[in-house]
Design a protein around this motif. Structure first.
Motif, PDB file in Angstrom:
ATOM      1  N   LEU A 146       0.820  -1.217   0.000  1.00 61.98           N
ATOM      2  CA  LEU A 146       0.000   0.000   0.000  1.00 61.98           C
ATOM      3  C   LEU A 146       0.853   1.265   0.000  1.00 61.98           C
ATOM      4  CD1 LEU A 146      -2.777  -1.015   2.577  1.00 61.98           C
ATOM      5  CD2 LEU A 146      -3.146  -0.478   0.155  1.00 61.98           C
ATOM      6  N   GLY A 147       2.177   1.085   0.111  1.00 60.63           N
ATOM      7  CA  GLY A 147       3.064   2.237   0.152  1.00 60.63           C
ATOM      8  C   GLY A 147       3.201   2.852   1.529  1.00 60.63           C
ATOM      9  N   LEU A 148       2.724   2.158   2.550  1.00 61.98           N
ATOM     10  CA  LEU A 148       2.770   2.686   3.916  1.00 61.98           C
ATOM     11  C   LEU A 148       4.046   2.260   4.647  1.00 61.98           C
ATOM     12  CD1 LEU A 148      -0.945   1.952   4.885  1.00 61.98           C
ATOM     13  CD2 LEU A 148       0.030   4.167   4.254  1.00 61.98           C
ATOM     14  N   GLY A 149       4.726   1.245   4.124  1.00 58.71           N
ATOM     15  CA  GLY A 149       5.920   0.717   4.787  1.00 58.71           C
ATOM     16  C   GLY A 149       5.547  -0.388   5.753  1.00 58.71           C
ATOM     17  N   LYS A 150       6.387  -1.421   5.825  1.00 61.17           N
ATOM     18  CA  LYS A 150       6.015  -2.594   6.626  1.00 61.17           C
ATOM     19  C   LYS A 150       6.018  -2.330   8.122  1.00 61.17           C
ATOM     20  CE  LYS A 150      10.621  -4.751   6.708  1.00 61.17           C
ATOM     21  NZ  LYS A 150      11.365  -5.980   6.340  1.00 61.17           N
ATOM     22  N   GLU A 151       6.639  -1.225   8.568  1.00 65.04           N
ATOM     23  CA  GLU A 151       6.645  -0.882   9.996  1.00 65.04           C
ATOM     24  C   GLU A 151       5.449  -0.014  10.389  1.00 65.04           C
ATOM     25  OE1 GLU A 151       8.865  -2.053  12.265  1.00 65.04           O
ATOM     26  OE2 GLU A 151       9.607  -3.283  10.601  1.00 65.04           O
ATOM     27  N   TYR A 152       4.578   0.278   9.455  1.00 62.87           N
ATOM     28  CA  TYR A 152       3.442   1.173   9.704  1.00 62.87           C
ATOM     29  C   TYR A 152       2.569   0.626  10.842  1.00 62.87           C
ATOM     30  CZ  TYR A 152      -0.485   4.269   8.565  1.00 62.87           C
ATOM     31  OH  TYR A 152      -1.483   5.216   8.614  1.00 62.87           O
ATOM     32  N   LEU A 153       2.351   1.433  11.857  1.00 60.33           N
ATOM     33  CA  LEU A 153       1.523   1.061  13.023  1.00 60.33           C
ATOM     34  C   LEU A 153       1.976  -0.259  13.639  1.00 60.33           C
ATOM     35  CD1 LEU A 153      -2.062   2.004  11.742  1.00 60.33           C
ATOM     36  CD2 LEU A 153      -0.517   3.391  13.130  1.00 60.33           C
ATOM     37  N   ASN A 154       3.272  -0.535  13.527  1.00 58.26           N
ATOM     38  CA  ASN A 154       3.799  -1.840  13.948  1.00 58.26           C
ATOM     39  C   ASN A 154       3.455  -2.174  15.394  1.00 58.26           C
ATOM     40  OD1 ASN A 154       6.490  -3.386  15.175  1.00 58.26           O
ATOM     41  ND2 ASN A 154       5.766  -4.184  13.211  1.00 58.26           N
ATOM     42  N   GLU A 155       3.599  -1.196  16.278  1.00 61.76           N
ATOM     43  CA  GLU A 155       3.339  -1.458  17.696  1.00 61.76           C
ATOM     44  C   GLU A 155       1.896  -1.858  17.935  1.00 61.76           C
ATOM     45  OE1 GLU A 155       3.679   0.948  21.928  1.00 61.76           O
ATOM     46  OE2 GLU A 155       5.063   1.472  20.307  1.00 61.76           O
ATOM     47  N   LYS A 156       0.973  -1.225  17.220  1.00 61.99           N
ATOM     48  CA  LYS A 156      -0.447  -1.542  17.400  1.00 61.99           C
ATOM     49  C   LYS A 156      -0.767  -2.945  16.885  1.00 61.99           C
ATOM     50  CE  LYS A 156      -2.108   3.211  17.430  1.00 61.99           C
ATOM     51  NZ  LYS A 156      -3.011   4.213  16.806  1.00 61.99           N
ATOM     52  N   PHE A 157      -0.102  -3.334  15.808  1.00 65.38           N
ATOM     53  CA  PHE A 157      -0.312  -4.698  15.314  1.00 65.38           C
ATOM     54  C   PHE A 157       0.307  -5.718  16.272  1.00 65.38           C
ATOM     55  CE2 PHE A 157      -0.942  -2.588  11.122  1.00 65.38           C
ATOM     56  CZ  PHE A 157      -2.155  -3.180  10.800  1.00 65.38           C
ATOM     57  N   GLN A 158       1.493  -5.422  16.799  1.00 66.73           N
ATOM     58  CA  GLN A 158       2.165  -6.333  17.718  1.00 66.73           C
ATOM     59  C   GLN A 158       1.361  -6.531  18.997  1.00 66.73           C
ATOM     60  OE1 GLN A 158       4.822  -8.208  17.229  1.00 66.73           O
ATOM     61  NE2 GLN A 158       5.362  -7.390  15.219  1.00 66.73           N
ATOM     62  N   GLU A 159       0.703  -5.474  19.452  1.00 71.94           N
ATOM     63  CA  GLU A 159      -0.078  -5.541  20.692  1.00 71.94           C
ATOM     64  C   GLU A 159      -1.550  -5.871  20.431  1.00 71.94           C
ATOM     65  OE1 GLU A 159       0.555  -1.781  22.552  1.00 71.94           O
ATOM     66  OE2 GLU A 159       2.670  -2.185  23.017  1.00 71.94           O
ATOM     67  N   GLY A 160      -1.863  -6.217  19.191  1.00 78.55           N
ATOM     68  CA  GLY A 160      -3.255  -6.408  18.803  1.00 78.55           C
ATOM     69  C   GLY A 160      -3.877  -7.687  19.321  1.00 78.55           C
ATOM     70  N   SER A 161      -5.128  -7.885  18.941  1.00 79.03           N
ATOM     71  CA  SER A 161      -5.909  -9.032  19.403  1.00 79.03           C
ATOM     72  C   SER A 161      -5.819 -10.184  18.400  1.00 79.03           C
ATOM     73  CB  SER A 161      -7.379  -8.639  19.577  1.00 79.03           C
ATOM     74  OG  SER A 161      -7.939  -8.247  18.330  1.00 79.03           O
ATOM     75  N   GLN A 162      -6.036 -11.369  18.916  1.00 78.42           N
ATOM     76  CA  GLN A 162      -6.175 -12.570  18.097  1.00 78.42           C
ATOM     77  C   GLN A 162      -7.366 -13.345  18.642  1.00 78.42           C
ATOM     78  OE1 GLN A 162      -2.963 -15.398  18.399  1.00 78.42           O
ATOM     79  NE2 GLN A 162      -3.631 -16.611  16.645  1.00 78.42           N
ATOM     80  N   LEU A 163      -8.340 -13.571  17.798  1.00 81.04           N
ATOM     81  CA  LEU A 163      -9.522 -14.342  18.181  1.00 81.04           C
ATOM     82  C   LEU A 163      -9.561 -15.613  17.357  1.00 81.04           C
ATOM     83  CD1 LEU A 163     -12.320 -14.469  19.706  1.00 81.04           C
ATOM     84  CD2 LEU A 163     -13.299 -13.474  17.623  1.00 81.04           C
ATOM     85  N   LEU A 164      -9.648 -16.760  18.026  1.00 81.22           N
ATOM     86  CA  LEU A 164      -9.814 -18.028  17.326  1.00 81.22           C
ATOM     87  C   LEU A 164     -11.291 -18.394  17.290  1.00 81.22           C
ATOM     88  CD1 LEU A 164      -6.963 -20.441  18.516  1.00 81.22           C
ATOM     89  CD2 LEU A 164      -7.011 -18.941  16.524  1.00 81.22           C
ATOM     90  N   SER A 165     -11.787 -18.635  16.092  1.00 82.00           N
ATOM     91  CA  SER A 165     -13.146 -19.138  15.915  1.00 82.00           C
ATOM     92  C   SER A 165     -13.023 -20.565  15.401  1.00 82.00           C
ATOM     93  CB  SER A 165     -13.926 -18.268  14.920  1.00 82.00           C
ATOM     94  OG  SER A 165     -15.236 -18.777  14.733  1.00 82.00           O
ATOM     95  N   VAL A 166     -13.303 -21.522  16.290  1.00 76.21           N
ATOM     96  CA  VAL A 166     -13.140 -22.943  15.992  1.00 76.21           C
ATOM     97  C   VAL A 166     -14.525 -23.504  15.659  1.00 76.21           C
ATOM     98  CG1 VAL A 166     -12.233 -25.132  16.848  1.00 76.21           C
ATOM     99  CG2 VAL A 166     -11.224 -22.976  17.635  1.00 76.21           C
TER     100      VAL A 166
END
Length: 276
Positions: free
Chosen positions: A106-126
């Motif tokens: 997208l041209g934003l750079g791979k570090e864009y909002l990196n901290e928010k992604f690293q601290e983000g949520s993960q939901l498993l729907s089984v």
């Protein structure tokens, strides 16, 4: 779909086995996790109260950070926490790699909002879909899109269909060896200001066997707002979506329990973009 993702076949197979063994437990054990509260850390259901479940049983639970959530996961079957935990960690690694690549594209750079992604949520729907019976409906899960940025989907057999936007028709997702399905979600469409479109998909019942699927949905932390990247907004491309969080999505579900056609992404669109 993604291959060469680095998750071993044994980790994938063990996760499917853990899920299958859970759904084979007596109803009274599974129903200890039954709840209509979307905010429960672990939630089991078999109904269609969510407006999209036609014929499925599901277990949903948070998975990141794993040390915070695994204590709430089922203790039966005994393999569940170990096997599903290993898969969750690996699926998150793959998701973050893919998100970096998309942000770079997208041209934003791979570090864009990196901290928010690293601290983000993960939901498993089984999910467990029964074998299709003759004459009965074949829809296991009605058409929908996922709320987050990215979903990594592991399935045990054929049954997934996605909308081909070029022809507005359903396409069967093939079952390739050692491959995982990747769905772009609502918040990726929002972040990209509409350059990337969310994947609309549904689940059909398989006529030959019951089907297990494990969706690992990745987003920001519960109350962290997602908005259109300012770098992708200008006079020619005005902001097309309102900001929202995972918490807003849960509020939206709760407020629209009786509306079978509710659509979270549609509720985020500004007036101009709805008219397009």
């Amino acid at each position: 779909m993604v291959i060469n993702h680095g998750i071993s076949q044994s980790v994938m197979d063990c996760a499917v086995k853990a899920a299958s063994d859970f759904f084979q437990l007596p109803s009274e054990i599974k129903e200890e996790f039954a709840s209509e509260d979307f905010r429960q850390p672990v939630r089991y259901d078999t109904s269609s109260k969510d407006g999209i479940s036609m014929s499925r049983a599901f277990l949903k639970h948070y998975a990141h950070p794993l040390s915070d959530w695994i204590q709430y996961w089922p203790q039966q079957p005994p393999i569940y926490r170990e096997y599903m935990g290993k898969y969750a960690v690996e699926a998150r690694r793959v998701a973050l790699q893919l998100i970096e690549a998309i942000l770079e594209g997208l041209g934003l750079g791979k570090e864009y909002l990196n901290e928010k992604f690293q601290e983000g949520s993960q939901l498993l729907s089984v999910n467990c879909y029964p074998k299709a019976s003759q004459g009965a409906t074949t829809i296991g899960l009605a058409p929908h899109s996922d709320y987050g940025f990215l979903t990594i989907l592991l399935t045990s057999c054929l049954g997934l269909e996605v909308v081909d936007r070029s022809s507005n028709s359903w396409r069967t997702a093939q079952q390739l060896p050692h491959a995982l399905n990747v769905h772009l979600g609502d918040h990726m469409e929002v972040l990209s200001n509409g350059l990337i479109k969310t994947v609309v998909h549904r689940a059909l019942l398989n006529s030959e066997e019951a089907r297990i699927s494990i969706a690992s949905i990745h987003g920001f932390a519960l109350d962290e707002k997602v908005t259109c990247a300012k770098e992708l907004v200008d006079e020619q491309n005005p902001q097309k979506y309102k900001e929202s969080s995972f918490s807003d999505f849960l509020d939206h579900l709760t407020a629209n329990m009786d509306n079978k056609q509710r659509n979270f992404l549609e509720s985020l669109k500004t007036l101009g973009s709805r008219a397009e």
